[in-house]
Design an enzyme around this catalytic site. Sequence first.
Site, PDB file in Angstrom:
ATOM      1  N   MET A  91      51.668  54.939  45.368  1.00  0.00           N
ATOM      2  CA  MET A  91      50.457  54.459  44.675  1.00  0.00           C
ATOM      3  C   MET A  91      50.501  52.929  44.528  1.00  0.00           C
ATOM      4  O   MET A  91      49.781  52.368  43.690  1.00  0.00           O
ATOM      5  CB  MET A  91      50.408  55.037  43.259  1.00  0.00           C
ATOM      6  N   HIS A  92      51.366  52.254  45.311  1.00  0.00           N
ATOM      7  CA  HIS A  92      51.690  50.834  45.083  1.00  0.00           C
ATOM      8  C   HIS A  92      50.539  49.957  44.560  1.00  0.00           C
ATOM      9  O   HIS A  92      50.630  49.356  43.496  1.00  0.00           O
ATOM     10  CB  HIS A  92      52.190  50.194  46.389  1.00  0.00           C
ATOM     11  N   ASP A  93      49.460  49.870  45.352  1.00  0.00           N
ATOM     12  CA  ASP A  93      48.436  48.835  45.095  1.00  0.00           C
ATOM     13  C   ASP A  93      47.723  48.980  43.755  1.00  0.00           C
ATOM     14  O   ASP A  93      47.278  47.994  43.162  1.00  0.00           O
ATOM     15  CB  ASP A  93      47.376  48.871  46.207  1.00  0.00           C
TER      16      ASP A  93
END
Length: 330
Positions: free
Chosen positions: A241-243
Amino acid sequence: MDKIQLIIDCDPGVDDALAIILALKHPAIEVLAICSVAGNGHIETTTQNGLKILSLCDREDIPLYQGADTAVSGQRPDTVEAFGDDGLGGYAGSVKTDKRPEKEHAVDFLVRIVKENPKKLTIAAIGPCTNIASAIRKDPTFAGNVKEIVLMGGAKYTGNVSPVAEYNFWADPIAAKEVFKADFSKCVMIGLDVTNKIALDAQCRELLRIFDTRLSRFIYHITKSGMDENWEIRYKMLSPMHDILTIAYLIDEKVVSLKESNIDIVEDGIARGQSVVDIDGHWHGEKCNALYAVDVDVLKFYRLFLTTVFKEHKKEITAYLEQIPGEKER
Ligand code: BDR
Ligand code: CA
């Protein structure tokens, strides 16, 4: 309170899609435009995906500007495989849109809009830094006129394309280096050290299936490929889910803990794309050029994300979050 006037420079991408959705849904943010860059796919793919996310969220009124297809060196970056050929886990076809990108190139747009609104605009840069570095090259006043830039990229202790490099900085290391050298008044780096900790687990993904709304179904499906890949490689049921953490930080700074730092990027060689993060003042005399996210409050993040995007399920979200142990080990 005035809304955050936000431009999202991105390469959608599953986690870019999540970031865009959160930004569009939160009342503290006004998304002025989306800029696309190559990364999770070639530029045609990331542009199309950006348009589709806008359509999915009924925000086709927001303009999308297509940007760079190659790194500033002129080389085409290798695209990411984790999110499938279409960048959205094989699910891009589920959203149809007739919306087209604007005629103006993303770099020209960035230079123009920042010049017209000095010190007013925030940029979330969640793909390779090519468009941003090109804007800096084009207009020496650009960085100084941006209110804040928050980047998803890099890491102090880890990597995802090499033992030491994260994809966005690795894909265009020269651009990333130029961003950190550009003297933005506020530059925040949210790297893998913290974004790995907010990966979506199987239980929370199941919650989205149960919600059964248009958006929850979309997120449930697009996060499957990331989860499958993580299982194959690490036996972990987690989808990246980085961003989205950049947007959560903009909404509530307390979601992450930041430390003043000096950051430089390795341009080439075995450590290409590595972010060298000095938080201990080893580089004596060097002025700090960024705030580096050292930690994240995972529960705070999930509360923010779920209650913003799925407002109508507040009661279930509260019950679900109460069952989660304090800190998730990722
Ligand atoms: C970054 O690379 C891309 O695959 C993701 O969208 C994210 O921006 C993570 O390394
Ligand atoms: Ca991205």
